[in-house]
Design a protein around this motif. Structure first.
Motif, PDB file in Angstrom:
ATOM      1  N   ASN A  87       0.824  -1.208   0.000  1.00 55.57           N
ATOM      2  CA  ASN A  87       0.000   0.000   0.000  1.00 55.57           C
ATOM      3  C   ASN A  87       0.859   1.260   0.000  1.00 55.57           C
ATOM      4  OD1 ASN A  87      -3.132  -0.563   0.585  1.00 55.57           O
ATOM      5  ND2 ASN A  87      -1.950  -2.126   1.640  1.00 55.57           N
ATOM      6  N   HIS A  90       2.370   2.898  -3.109  1.00 47.01           N
ATOM      7  CA  HIS A  90       1.477   3.510  -4.100  1.00 47.01           C
ATOM      8  C   HIS A  90       1.600   5.031  -4.098  1.00 47.01           C
ATOM      9  CE1 HIS A  90      -0.224  -0.445  -4.774  1.00 47.01           C
ATOM     10  NE2 HIS A  90      -0.933   0.060  -5.767  1.00 47.01           N
ATOM     11  N   ALA A 108      -5.931   0.730  -4.097  1.00 48.56           N
ATOM     12  CA  ALA A 108      -7.062   1.406  -3.449  1.00 48.56           C
ATOM     13  C   ALA A 108      -8.376   1.178  -4.190  1.00 48.56           C
ATOM     14  CB  ALA A 108      -6.783   2.903  -3.336  1.00 48.56           C
ATOM     15  N   THR A 131       0.962   5.961   4.930  1.00 51.18           N
ATOM     16  CA  THR A 131      -0.356   5.736   4.329  1.00 51.18           C
ATOM     17  C   THR A 131      -1.447   6.457   5.111  1.00 51.18           C
ATOM     18  OG1 THR A 131       0.332   3.588   3.453  1.00 51.18           O
ATOM     19  CG2 THR A 131      -2.034   3.961   3.682  1.00 51.18           C
ATOM     20  N   TYR A 137      -3.221   8.106  -0.595  1.00 57.68           N
ATOM     21  CA  TYR A 137      -4.107   6.938  -0.480  1.00 57.68           C
ATOM     22  C   TYR A 137      -5.499   7.362  -0.027  1.00 57.68           C
ATOM     23  CZ  TYR A 137      -5.160   2.002   0.499  1.00 57.68           C
ATOM     24  OH  TYR A 137      -5.686   0.746   0.494  1.00 57.68           O
TER      25      TYR A 137
END
Length: 235
Positions: A87, A90, A108, A131, A137
């Protein structure tokens, strides 16, 4: 198998969760196709010690460059699509998308789609500090999918982040840490969270549906299953 796309996996962040991606994707293909069918995959796996050091140094430009290079290698190797098995990283999706012509399946998106399909609009987000605290995100969930995203208070964010980097990325799954996460989840639910996003790919090693009074959305599993659907779409 004919008609099955080649999934390019950018992994090693950490390999503990990348191993889960490999398992889930292969199980998903076997479940769909039957018999001894398995997924066509190609993985680039980073040394997470280097990635972790750059993350905590805040050198996102260097990280973006490394991810872009990994994406180019996978594209040259024949990958039809890319799955970034983390995650946090990203944050660097634009660099990856700019580096290659093949699509990147953003983690996501299947998560948000599952939340909306469940009829929920307000969710709690657990993950690394990067995150939880940065917009790359949470902003995607809010702006593209209309979700309201709650993050833990500062002390809880520090506890969640520390358990990820001290324990989960090293394969340590401790009951005491599970209790910490359960308490954080309870506080998010008390603030109105209708569901909880496990927004770090290692958290699924520690937390499952039984640990939360509201639905859990495991990004690792949702992302892996979305990759299976995309890879088999050509059939």
């Amino acid at each position: 198998m004919a008609g099955q796309a080649l999934i390019g996996l950018i992994g090693g962040m950490s390999w503990e969760s990348s191993a889960q991606y490999y398992r889930l994707i292969n199980e998903g293909v076997r479940d769909r196709l039957g018999g001894v069918a398995s997924a066509r995959t190609l993985m680039w796996s980073f040394d997470f010690a280097r990635i972790e050091a750059l993350q905590h140094a805040g050198d996102w430009d260097a990280l973006a460059g490394e991810l872009a290079q990994a994406a180019r290698v996978l594209e040259r190797g024949g990958a039809d699509l890319l799955v970034l098995c983390t995650n946090t990283m990203h944050r660097c999706t634009q660099a990856i998308e700019d580096a290659v012509a093949i699509p990147l399946l953003h983690i996501a998106d299947p998560t948000a789609q599952a939340i909306r399909a469940a009829g929920l609009t307000k969710v709690g987000l657990l993950g690394t500090a990067f995150t939880m605290e940065q917009d790359f995100y949470r902003g995607r969930l809010e702006q593209r999918f209309g979700l309201e995203v709650l993050t833990p208070e500062a002390d809880d964010r520090a506890a969640v982040h520390g358990i990820i980097y001290r324990e989960l990325v090293a394969g340590q799954v401790l009951d005491a840490s599970r209790e910490v996460y359960r308490a954080v989840i309870e506080r998010l639910v008390a603030r109105g969270a209708q569901g909880i996003i496990l927004g770090c790919t290692e958290i699924m090693l520690l937390i499952g549906p039984a640990d939360s009074p509201v639905p859990i959305f495991d990004t690792t599993t949702l992302h892996a299953m979305a990759a299976v659907e995309r890879a088999l779409g050509a059939r």
